[in-house]
Design a protein around this motif. Sequence first.
Motif, short mmCIF file in Angstrom:
data_model
loop_
_atom_site.label_atom_id
_atom_site.label_comp_id
_atom_site.label_asym_id
_atom_site.label_seq_id
_atom_site.Cartn_x
_atom_site.Cartn_y
_atom_site.Cartn_z
N GLU A 150 -18.05 10.99 8.23
CA GLU A 150 -18.00 10.00 9.35
C GLU A 150 -19.38 10.26 10.23
O GLU A 150 -19.80 9.49 10.99
N GLU A 158 -13.14 -4.00 15.60
CA GLU A 158 -13.11 -2.61 15.75
C GLU A 158 -12.00 -1.96 16.21
O GLU A 158 -11.59 -1.05 15.80
N LEU A 177 0.83 -1.21 -0.09
CA LEU A 177 0.02 -0.17 -0.04
C LEU A 177 0.88 1.23 -0.12
O LEU A 177 1.89 1.29 0.83
N PRO A 178 0.46 2.32 -0.82
CA PRO A 178 1.20 3.50 -0.87
C PRO A 178 0.94 4.37 0.48
O PRO A 178 0.30 5.21 0.21
N ILE A 179 1.44 4.00 1.43
CA ILE A 179 1.14 4.76 2.61
C ILE A 179 2.43 5.88 2.97
O ILE A 179 3.51 5.38 2.84
N PHE A 198 -12.02 5.64 6.94
CA PHE A 198 -10.70 5.80 7.25
C PHE A 198 -9.66 6.11 5.85
O PHE A 198 -8.81 6.74 5.82
N GLU A 201 -8.05 15.13 11.13
CA GLU A 201 -8.98 16.16 10.70
C GLU A 201 -10.14 15.82 11.60
O GLU A 201 -11.05 16.67 11.82
N ALA A 202 -10.38 14.44 11.65
CA ALA A 202 -11.83 14.14 12.30
C ALA A 202 -12.29 14.85 13.52
O ALA A 202 -11.17 15.00 14.34
N ILE A 251 -9.66 -1.70 13.23
CA ILE A 251 -10.07 -0.81 12.53
C ILE A 251 -9.60 0.55 13.01
O ILE A 251 -9.05 1.49 12.40
N TYR A 252 -9.90 0.88 14.31
CA TYR A 252 -9.54 2.02 15.01
C TYR A 252 -8.04 2.24 14.82
O TYR A 252 -7.43 3.58 14.78
N GLY A 263 -9.86 21.25 5.17
CA GLY A 263 -11.22 20.80 4.96
C GLY A 263 -11.74 19.47 5.55
O GLY A 263 -10.78 18.66 5.66
N SER A 266 -10.36 9.17 4.48
CA SER A 266 -9.44 10.43 5.04
C SER A 266 -8.10 10.30 4.48
O SER A 266 -7.38 11.18 4.52
N ILE A 267 -7.77 9.08 4.26
CA ILE A 267 -6.35 8.92 3.55
C ILE A 267 -6.21 9.54 2.29
O ILE A 267 -5.42 10.35 1.75
N ALA A 273 -18.86 -1.84 10.56
CA ALA A 273 -17.33 -1.73 10.86
C ALA A 273 -16.48 -1.59 9.59
O ALA A 273 -15.56 -0.64 9.43
N TRP A 322 -6.60 5.33 -3.32
CA TRP A 322 -7.06 5.19 -1.92
C TRP A 322 -8.74 5.31 -2.05
O TRP A 322 -9.36 4.82 -1.24
N ILE A 345 -7.71 -6.69 12.02
CA ILE A 345 -9.07 -6.73 11.41
C ILE A 345 -9.17 -8.24 10.73
O ILE A 345 -10.24 -8.66 11.12
N PHE A 392 -3.74 8.33 10.88
CA PHE A 392 -4.44 9.44 9.76
C PHE A 392 -5.30 10.14 10.00
O PHE A 392 -5.40 11.49 9.46
N VAL A 393 -6.30 9.74 11.23
CA VAL A 393 -7.27 10.89 11.47
C VAL A 393 -6.61 12.15 12.38
O VAL A 393 -6.76 12.07 13.60
N HIS A 427 -21.38 14.94 6.37
CA HIS A 427 -20.09 14.65 6.76
C HIS A 427 -19.86 13.13 6.90
O HIS A 427 -20.97 12.43 7.38
N PHE A 473 -5.91 1.26 12.55
CA PHE A 473 -5.61 1.46 11.21
C PHE A 473 -5.82 2.96 10.97
O PHE A 473 -5.05 3.69 10.31
N GLY A 474 -6.81 3.61 11.57
CA GLY A 474 -7.16 4.92 11.16
C GLY A 474 -6.31 5.85 12.01
O GLY A 474 -6.48 6.98 11.80
N LEU A 523 -16.67 1.70 8.56
CA LEU A 523 -15.85 2.66 9.12
C LEU A 523 -14.47 2.72 8.60
O LEU A 523 -13.57 3.72 8.56
N LEU A 524 -14.14 1.51 8.13
CA LEU A 524 -12.52 1.47 7.53
C LEU A 524 -12.84 2.20 6.29
O LEU A 524 -11.70 2.81 5.89
#
Lengths: 221, 508
Positions: B143, A161, A118-120, B191, A174-175, A164-165, B203, B194-195, B184, B221, A137, A171-172, B141, A167-168, B187-188
Amino acid sequence: MGIRNGSFVDFLLIALILGNLLLLGSSRLMSYIRICAAQGLLVSALTFILHRGEVSARIVVLVVGSAVLKAGLFPWLLIRAVRVAYIKKEIEPIVGYSASLIFGVLILALSLWLSARLPIHGKAAASFVPTAAFFTIFTGCFLIVSRTKAITQVISYLVLENGIYLFGLPFVGEAALLIELGVFLDLTVGVAVMGIIIYHISREFDSLDVKHLSTLKDWGS
Amino acid sequence: MIQAGDSLALWLQLLFPAACGVAVFAIPRRRLGTALLAVSSALHLCITAFFWFVPRRELALEGWLALDEIGRLFLGIVSVLFAAAAAYVVGYLSHHRLLALQNAQGDKAAAASAAERSERIFISSLLFFLSTMTLVTFCQHFELLWVAIEATTLASAPLVYFHRGPHALEATWKYLVICSFGIALALLGNFLLSIAAPAHAGGALTVSSLLSRAALLDRAWLKAAFIFLFVGYGTKMGLAPLHTWLPDAHSEAPSAVSSLLSGALLSCAFVGILRAFHVCVAAGLGSFAQGILVTFGLISMGFAAVFIIRQQDYKRMLAYSSVEHMGVLSLSVGLGGAAVFAGMLHAIGHALIKAMLFLVAGNILIAYHTKSAKAVRGVLRALPASGVLWFLGLFAITGFPPFGLFTSEFLILRFALERGRYGVAIPYLLFLSLIFIGMASVSLPMLLGEPQGAAKTHVPREWRWSILPPVALAFLALALGPHIPPFLKARIDAIAVELNTGVPGGAK
């Protein structure tokens, strides 16, 4: 930014991966709940470490919130459900424990391969976060389909969960807080509702085996 | 421009039902529940009408909540269906209470208080369900949308479990586990989204912000994000092969709840998919996303066709018909062009007719005490009004003129043929005809013959509230058929333009 304590993060991630393998190989409900809670704690710790440079009210709420819920409230609810339903029995899986472990190793390899492809970019690239997240996951998904107790399915859902949390997590940026609170609220209510249903299942069938829950069919009876 | 009145209407729309739900749950008064249910559904309908006929773009929370064209359409569906279901529920609950008292052995007072308690939980869950579905239609939004869709599952789980017993328990458990699993994955997907959205461009993950910087989104992505969002919300929407919770939940829930699940909740999940699709189109991934929508649309129709033929439970038959129609919706949006217009029309038509059919199925179930289609005979004689509605509904749902679904299904077929998409048009026609044959062979025999079993000896009078709501829904569905009202046509046209070109709409 960047991760300063790279090796410590790796240590936590390895602990998480070992936890998944333990989940795949263990047979006691109580250890399921404990490992799941420990993973929740690990994930909250990782939240703090990965966002060390930018400690804000949001990060504090995230860390404290996920720790309290995943290592406090959920295990408490689940242990209560186990007590109420009188199950100390070991779990009877559809896929045996050694087969599950072998499968676990395979999905670990898959996660390594996937996260390398993956291009992370940015902070996540430096660590094993995506690998551990994918592995968690996949473990959650596998446990949901391969275990038969209603309560194990809830725990597996929480493991999923957690993954997933995680993983995010890098990155998160902005949320907003409101949304994370919403996610927490959904999770809490979800586990509570599932807990109530578990209570009813145990009262209805004297057992928590979801094999009882397979009478609704399309053809014949 | 934001006006205080609009803002107030928006918050009332969102919070009033939930507040009533809390009140019903907290205050044990028998009349209070039904009264608040009636008041909130009426108020909801009024405010929805206000939003429809005095169109502005209401904003709240920095643009996280707003009513755009897509949201307005689905808000209308939710509101109308809820009003019909609420009216039905009032009569249904008094019947249920009587039944509980009749069946009670020994302690009548305890039975009455237990019935009263479960009724209170039922009504307050119903009100929460309305609030969460309203939130789904308002969400801009991504999320927050996730939070709202998950909340609809949680609010509706107690509704599915209303009848208690092992079957309801199994249905509720499947509903919770499968939908939570799907959600679930969504939710992934969030994410991943958002990537895909570059952080430096600033924004939030709102629809309008993503649309305005669509060219900057990372396409790889975004593709992954769409797949996960599609699978996640598609599970909730009942697209095959992750539809397995749907027939169980729809057949075990009380009929008024089934009508809401099928008409309103599935449509709400579709809103989630439409939002993601909209962003994909704007980012130039339209044909990728369309391919997925068409494929899963056809798969769902195929699954539904297989399971409707020789189906023995008439509520399950209706549930599989919902799987079919969700497939048609997905297919229509995937075809693009004029089919999108037809798809939105189809969403309205399906919601109205399917809700009506489930309410009528509820009447039949109350009279005959069985969900087996073979055991039900002579509905036309035993329940004349329900029988006629069942007959009309059957032809309406399988796409016969003059009902709305004929227009939309025909437009989709014509568009597919015009574009030379025979690979889509032929299976589409095949599945539609198989489903017609299947549904007709199950439901038509129910109408004729002599009433047997419970209904022969004891036929309950069809009370007003069991007939008026389905009749109202049938009239609305009929009104859509030959002639689409101009105000509605303009709205649906706007949605079709948005979804076909990816431009942010509704901001005028």
